[in-house]
Write a protein that holds these residues in place. Structure first.
Motif, PDB file in Angstrom:
ATOM      1  N   ARG A  74       0.655  -5.982  -2.772  1.00 46.37           N
ATOM      2  CA  ARG A  74       0.426  -7.532  -2.411  1.00 46.37           C
ATOM      3  C   ARG A  74       1.314  -8.171  -2.798  1.00 46.37           C
ATOM      4  N   ILE A  75       3.037  -8.018  -3.054  1.00 46.23           N
ATOM      5  CA  ILE A  75       4.232  -8.588  -2.447  1.00 46.23           C
ATOM      6  C   ILE A  75       4.561  -8.962  -1.519  1.00 46.23           C
ATOM      7  N   GLY A  76       3.851  -7.562   0.094  1.00 45.64           N
ATOM      8  CA  GLY A  76       3.999  -7.578   1.144  1.00 45.64           C
ATOM      9  C   GLY A  76       3.910  -6.691   1.955  1.00 45.64           C
ATOM     10  N   PHE A  77       4.200  -5.976   1.191  1.00 42.44           N
ATOM     11  CA  PHE A  77       5.201  -4.825   1.921  1.00 42.44           C
ATOM     12  C   PHE A  77       4.181  -4.116   3.028  1.00 42.44           C
ATOM     13  N   THR A  78       4.595  -3.587   3.764  1.00 42.26           N
ATOM     14  CA  THR A  78       3.702  -2.445   4.561  1.00 42.26           C
ATOM     15  C   THR A  78       4.336  -1.330   4.987  1.00 42.26           C
ATOM     16  N   ALA A  79       5.780  -1.157   4.361  1.00 33.87           N
ATOM     17  CA  ALA A  79       6.094   0.476   4.402  1.00 33.87           C
ATOM     18  C   ALA A  79       6.649   0.311   3.481  1.00 33.87           C
ATOM     19  N   ILE A  80       6.858   2.451   2.775  1.00 35.43           N
ATOM     20  CA  ILE A  80       7.553   2.224   2.040  1.00 35.43           C
ATOM     21  C   ILE A  80       8.426   3.212   2.484  1.00 35.43           C
ATOM     22  N   GLN A  81       9.905   3.219   2.021  1.00 33.63           N
ATOM     23  CA  GLN A  81      10.372   4.551   1.978  1.00 33.63           C
ATOM     24  C   GLN A  81      10.313   6.164   0.626  1.00 33.63           C
ATOM     25  N   VAL A  82       9.887   7.107   0.731  1.00 31.93           N
ATOM     26  CA  VAL A  82       9.625   7.936   0.053  1.00 31.93           C
ATOM     27  C   VAL A  82      11.194   8.190  -1.206  1.00 31.93           C
ATOM     28  N   ASP A  83      11.263   8.274  -1.983  1.00 30.62           N
ATOM     29  CA  ASP A  83      12.298   8.909  -2.906  1.00 30.62           C
ATOM     30  C   ASP A  83      11.567   9.437  -3.565  1.00 30.62           C
ATOM     31  N   GLY A  84      11.233  11.275  -3.295  1.00 24.48           N
ATOM     32  CA  GLY A  84      10.748  11.982  -4.353  1.00 24.48           C
ATOM     33  C   GLY A  84       8.903  11.723  -5.157  1.00 24.48           C
ATOM     34  N   MET A  85       8.731  12.573  -5.751  1.00 21.16           N
ATOM     35  CA  MET A  85       7.106  12.664  -6.155  1.00 21.16           C
ATOM     36  C   MET A  85       7.613  12.094  -7.610  1.00 21.16           C
ATOM     37  N   ARG A  86       8.756  12.263  -8.179  1.00 19.44           N
ATOM     38  CA  ARG A  86       8.800  11.485  -9.670  1.00 19.44           C
ATOM     39  C   ARG A  86       7.927  12.108 -10.345  1.00 19.44           C
ATOM     40  N   GLY A  87       7.233  13.618 -10.467  1.00 21.58           N
ATOM     41  CA  GLY A  87       6.997  13.782 -10.798  1.00 21.58           C
ATOM     42  C   GLY A  87       5.084  14.606 -10.984  1.00 21.58           C
TER      43      GLY A  87
END
Length: 265
Positions: free
Chosen positions: A31-44
């Motif tokens: 919603r904010i507008g991001f089309t990419a993320i950098q993965v930083d672990g699965m957090r469980g």
């Protein structure tokens, strides 16, 4: 590529939200507008679940942050995880505290170069992210980050420079970035405000574009030096993490689009 597609959310920013509800978190970042993320672990959560959600919300992966000990003991597992996300750019998140000494640095570099030798022929890029002590500490007369990224027999480790930690270490981020021209496809943007103790991240960390780091100068450098993704990271927020990320996204988008317009004229 439009500048909007170069802006990624570093998922450490939303670690608590992601652990509690990964789908709602990704939906809000979209919603904010991001089309990419950098993965930083699965957090469980399982790799399968998260990779499916990433596909559902159509995120590009701007590299993956991997815990240091996995580079030492689980390279095959890292590769399997990367293939699940369709990503071949991976970073050692930071060197564990117990390895922050000369022999630990040597072991780290040897393992990273070993990973490069094994995986580069398959198209992988191996890099290292820096906290402030990778600038304050030295080995063989070199700052740790410079030592780790110095090539060995033609094999090189990429840098993932971080504006905030450079600032905390007393570096000028823009000048420091210049050392990694062509060797930093992904960079971390965090902003800084003076007037507080250096260790007080909850006070001195500002939203991207709201502090004293020369974000525009870094983007100009990045656009001339093959930066593929600018990761907006917000370790802490005083106003709500999604609001902070939205401010950073919008500020960075305005800067980047203006620079792209200027350079295309």
């Amino acid at each position: 590529m439009t500048f909007r597609k170069k802006i990624a959310a570093q998922m450490y920013s939303v670690r608590k939200e992601f652990e509690a509800d990964p789908e709602a978190t990704l939906k809000e970042l979209k919603r904010i507008g991001f089309t990419a993320i950098q993965v930083d672990g699965m957090r469980g959560h399982s790799v399968e679940k998260i990779s499916q959600l990433v596909k559902k919300y159509d995120f590009e992966i701007a590299g993956m942050h991997i815990k240091h000990d996995r580079f030492m003991t689980d390279l095959d597992g890292i590769v399997e995880e990367c293939y699940a996300f369709g990503c071949k750019t991976i970073y050692d998140k930071y060197i564990d505290d117990e390895e922050q000494h000369t022999e630990g640095y040597r072991r780290t570099k040897a393992k990273l170069i070993e990973a490069v030798a094994k995986l580069a022929p398959l198209g992988f890029r191996i890099g290292v992210h820096n906290p402030e002590y990778d600038y304050n500490n030295q080995i063989d007369g070199r700052k740790v980050l410079d030592y780790l990224t110095d090539p060995v027999n033609g094999y090189g480790v990429y840098s993932e420079p971080d504006t905030y930690w450079m600032t905390i270490a007393g570096e000028n981020p823009l000048e420091s970035f210049k050392k990694y021209s062509g060797r930093a496809p992904v960079v971390h943007l965090k902003d800084y405000r003076s007037g507080f103790e250096l260790a007080d991240i909850k006070q001195n960390l500002a939203e991207v574009g709201e502090g004293e780091v020369d974000i525009e100068g870094i983007v100009r450098w990045g656009e001339a030096n093959k930066v593929e993704y600018y990761c907006v990271e917000q370790d802490y927020s005083r106003i709500g993490i999604f609001k902070s990320l939205e401010i950073g996204f919008n500020n960075l988008l305005e800067i980047g689009e203006r620079i792209q317009r200027e350079t295309s004229q």
